[in-house]
Design a protein around this motif. Structure first.
Motif, PDB file in Angstrom:
ATOM      1  N   GLY A  76      82.854  69.243  69.645  1.00  0.00           N
ATOM      2  CA  GLY A  76      83.146  67.972  69.006  1.00  0.00           C
ATOM      3  C   GLY A  76      84.289  68.072  68.023  1.00  0.00           C
ATOM      4  N   GLU A  77      85.128  67.044  68.011  1.00  0.00           N
ATOM      5  CA  GLU A  77      86.165  66.940  66.996  1.00  0.00           C
ATOM      6  C   GLU A  77      85.590  66.202  65.808  1.00  0.00           C
ATOM      7  N   VAL A  78      85.695  66.799  64.634  1.00  0.00           N
ATOM      8  CA  VAL A  78      85.094  66.253  63.421  1.00  0.00           C
ATOM      9  C   VAL A  78      85.969  65.130  62.862  1.00  0.00           C
ATOM     10  N   HIS A  79      85.342  63.964  62.617  1.00  0.00           N
ATOM     11  CA  HIS A  79      86.039  62.818  62.027  1.00  0.00           C
ATOM     12  C   HIS A  79      85.631  62.581  60.576  1.00  0.00           C
ATOM     13  N   ALA A  80      84.386  62.911  60.246  1.00  0.00           N
ATOM     14  CA  ALA A  80      83.881  62.746  58.878  1.00  0.00           C
ATOM     15  C   ALA A  80      82.691  63.680  58.701  1.00  0.00           C
ATOM     16  N   LEU A  81      82.473  64.097  57.477  1.00  0.00           N
ATOM     17  CA  LEU A  81      81.324  64.945  57.180  1.00  0.00           C
ATOM     18  C   LEU A  81      81.044  64.870  55.691  1.00  0.00           C
ATOM     19  N   ASP A  82      79.793  65.158  55.338  1.00  0.00           N
ATOM     20  CA  ASP A  82      79.436  65.114  53.932  1.00  0.00           C
ATOM     21  C   ASP A  82      78.116  65.834  53.720  1.00  0.00           C
ATOM     22  N   ILE A  83      77.891  66.211  52.460  1.00  0.00           N
ATOM     23  CA  ILE A  83      76.587  66.729  52.054  1.00  0.00           C
ATOM     24  C   ILE A  83      75.753  65.510  51.695  1.00  0.00           C
ATOM     25  N   HIS A  84      74.611  65.376  52.356  1.00  0.00           N
ATOM     26  CA  HIS A  84      73.746  64.226  52.118  1.00  0.00           C
ATOM     27  C   HIS A  84      72.923  64.434  50.851  1.00  0.00           C
ATOM     28  N   HIS A  85      72.370  65.615  50.713  1.00  0.00           N
ATOM     29  CA  HIS A  85      71.686  65.996  49.473  1.00  0.00           C
ATOM     30  C   HIS A  85      71.565  67.516  49.436  1.00  0.00           C
ATOM     31  N   PRO A  86      71.530  68.106  48.242  1.00  0.00           N
ATOM     32  CA  PRO A  86      71.419  69.560  48.145  1.00  0.00           C
ATOM     33  C   PRO A  86      70.013  69.993  48.528  1.00  0.00           C
ATOM     34  N   GLY A  87      69.895  71.205  48.982  1.00  0.00           N
ATOM     35  CA  GLY A  87      68.589  71.728  49.343  1.00  0.00           C
ATOM     36  C   GLY A  87      68.740  72.943  50.229  1.00  0.00           C
ATOM     37  N   ALA A  88      67.657  73.321  50.862  1.00  0.00           N
ATOM     38  CA  ALA A  88      67.647  74.485  51.743  1.00  0.00           C
ATOM     39  C   ALA A  88      67.445  74.030  53.191  1.00  0.00           C
ATOM     40  N   PRO A  89      68.020  74.767  54.145  1.00  0.00           N
ATOM     41  CA  PRO A  89      67.923  74.367  55.538  1.00  0.00           C
ATOM     42  C   PRO A  89      66.601  74.758  56.194  1.00  0.00           C
ATOM     43  N   LEU A  90      66.248  74.013  57.224  1.00  0.00           N
ATOM     44  CA  LEU A  90      65.137  74.388  58.098  1.00  0.00           C
ATOM     45  C   LEU A  90      65.643  75.499  59.005  1.00  0.00           C
ATOM     46  N   LEU A  91      64.868  76.563  59.146  1.00  0.00           N
ATOM     47  CA  LEU A  91      65.244  77.700  59.982  1.00  0.00           C
ATOM     48  C   LEU A  91      64.286  77.852  61.150  1.00  0.00           C
ATOM     49  N   PHE A  92      64.765  78.513  62.200  1.00  0.00           N
ATOM     50  CA  PHE A  92      63.923  78.881  63.330  1.00  0.00           C
ATOM     51  C   PHE A  92      64.105  80.376  63.542  1.00  0.00           C
ATOM     52  N   HIS A  93      62.973  81.116  63.548  1.00  0.00           N
ATOM     53  CA  HIS A  93      63.014  82.567  63.641  1.00  0.00           C
ATOM     54  C   HIS A  93      61.754  83.072  64.321  1.00  0.00           C
ATOM     55  N   LYS A  94      61.924  83.869  65.355  1.00  0.00           N
ATOM     56  CA  LYS A  94      60.808  84.461  66.103  1.00  0.00           C
ATOM     57  C   LYS A  94      59.812  83.404  66.568  1.00  0.00           C
ATOM     58  N   GLY A  95      60.335  82.268  67.045  1.00  0.00           N
ATOM     59  CA  GLY A  95      59.485  81.239  67.619  1.00  0.00           C
ATOM     60  C   GLY A  95      58.805  80.327  66.619  1.00  0.00           C
ATOM     61  N   ARG A  96      59.181  80.420  65.346  1.00  0.00           N
ATOM     62  CA  ARG A  96      58.546  79.602  64.313  1.00  0.00           C
ATOM     63  C   ARG A  96      59.583  78.990  63.388  1.00  0.00           C
ATOM     64  N   TYR A  97      59.198  77.869  62.781  1.00  0.00           N
ATOM     65  CA  TYR A  97      60.036  77.267  61.763  1.00  0.00           C
ATOM     66  C   TYR A  97      59.795  77.985  60.449  1.00  0.00           C
ATOM     67  N   GLY A  98      60.820  78.044  59.627  1.00  0.00           N
ATOM     68  CA  GLY A  98      60.683  78.726  58.354  1.00  0.00           C
ATOM     69  C   GLY A  98      61.653  78.182  57.329  1.00  0.00           C
ATOM     70  N   LYS A  99      61.644  78.821  56.180  1.00  0.00           N
ATOM     71  CA  LYS A  99      62.473  78.426  55.043  1.00  0.00           C
ATOM     72  C   LYS A  99      63.191  79.636  54.495  1.00  0.00           C
ATOM     73  N   VAL A 100      64.251  79.387  53.769  1.00  0.00           N
ATOM     74  CA  VAL A 100      64.958  80.445  53.057  1.00  0.00           C
ATOM     75  C   VAL A 100      64.122  80.826  51.852  1.00  0.00           C
ATOM     76  N   SER A 101      63.914  82.122  51.657  1.00  0.00           N
ATOM     77  CA  SER A 101      63.203  82.578  50.468  1.00  0.00           C
ATOM     78  C   SER A 101      64.153  82.518  49.283  1.00  0.00           C
ATOM     79  N   PRO A 102      63.666  82.022  48.146  1.00  0.00           N
ATOM     80  CA  PRO A 102      64.548  81.977  46.968  1.00  0.00           C
ATOM     81  C   PRO A 102      64.944  83.393  46.543  1.00  0.00           C
ATOM     82  N   LEU A 103      66.164  83.526  46.058  1.00  0.00           N
ATOM     83  CA  LEU A 103      66.628  84.817  45.560  1.00  0.00           C
ATOM     84  C   LEU A 103      65.973  85.114  44.224  1.00  0.00           C
ATOM     85  N   LEU A 104      65.643  86.346  44.013  1.00  0.00           N
ATOM     86  CA  LEU A 104      65.021  86.754  42.740  1.00  0.00           C
ATOM     87  C   LEU A 104      66.055  87.146  41.729  1.00  0.00           C
TER      88      LEU A 104
END
Length: 163
Positions: free
Chosen positions: A135-163
């Motif tokens: 796709g050729e990008v025409h517009a883009l933006d950050i909708h809201h800050p946060g963490a992404p939904l991940l998929f790993h080893k057949g399951r959905y997951g989250k980013v662990s916060p950094l310590l």
């Protein structure tokens, strides 16, 4: 020593690499929204700005999106697993009640997504049992800050916060 893997082994081994989860949305010619979920999304080029995703040839949602003038990539947030499962379903009314607004080009932008990227189709290539949709990008933006939904080893997951 290399091993030629069957499809199940290939999927299991590649499942060790986590991916983000995106909803690809579009508006069909009759005004009905279409959506599919992908875990294979990437940037391709800065000049011109291009992105790509890899729909399965067997997908029932892909032909609906391919027939549109363009699409919007919605980067799902880690609290949108339920929405992800809804949009991944084969239910023809899966978009009913999904909060969204339209981009300037008319593609659905999902409320609550982390970011959105509005595109026109640049090229579509066959690649084994998938397509490479660029796709050729025409517009883009950050909708809201946060963490992404991940998929790993057949399951959905989250980013662990950094310590």
């Amino acid at each position: 020593m290399s091993i030629v893997a069957d499809a199940d082994t290939f999927r299991q081994i590649l499942g060790h690499y986590p991916t983000g989860v995106c909803a690809i949305t579009a508006t069909q010619t009759d005004g009905t929204p279409a959506a599919m979920i992908v875990g294979s999304f990437t940037s391709v080029s800065l000049d011109p700005p291009l992105v790509a995703f890899f729909p399965d040839k067997a997908s029932s949602s892909w032909p609906k999106i391919e027939a549109c003038d363009g699409f919007c990539v919605n980067v799902l947030a880690d609290d949108q697993e339920g929405l992800c499962r809804t949009l991944a379903s084969k239910d023809p009314a899966k978009f009913d009640g999904v909060p969204h607004h339209l981009s300037a080009r008319g593609a659905p932008i999902l409320d609550g997504a982390l970011a959105w990227i509005d595109c026109s189709f640049h090229a579509i290539h066959e690649a084994g049992d998938h397509y490479i949709a660029i796709g050729e990008v025409h517009a883009l933006d950050i909708h809201h800050p946060g963490a992404p939904l991940l998929f790993h080893k057949g399951r959905y997951g989250k980013v662990s916060p950094l310590l």
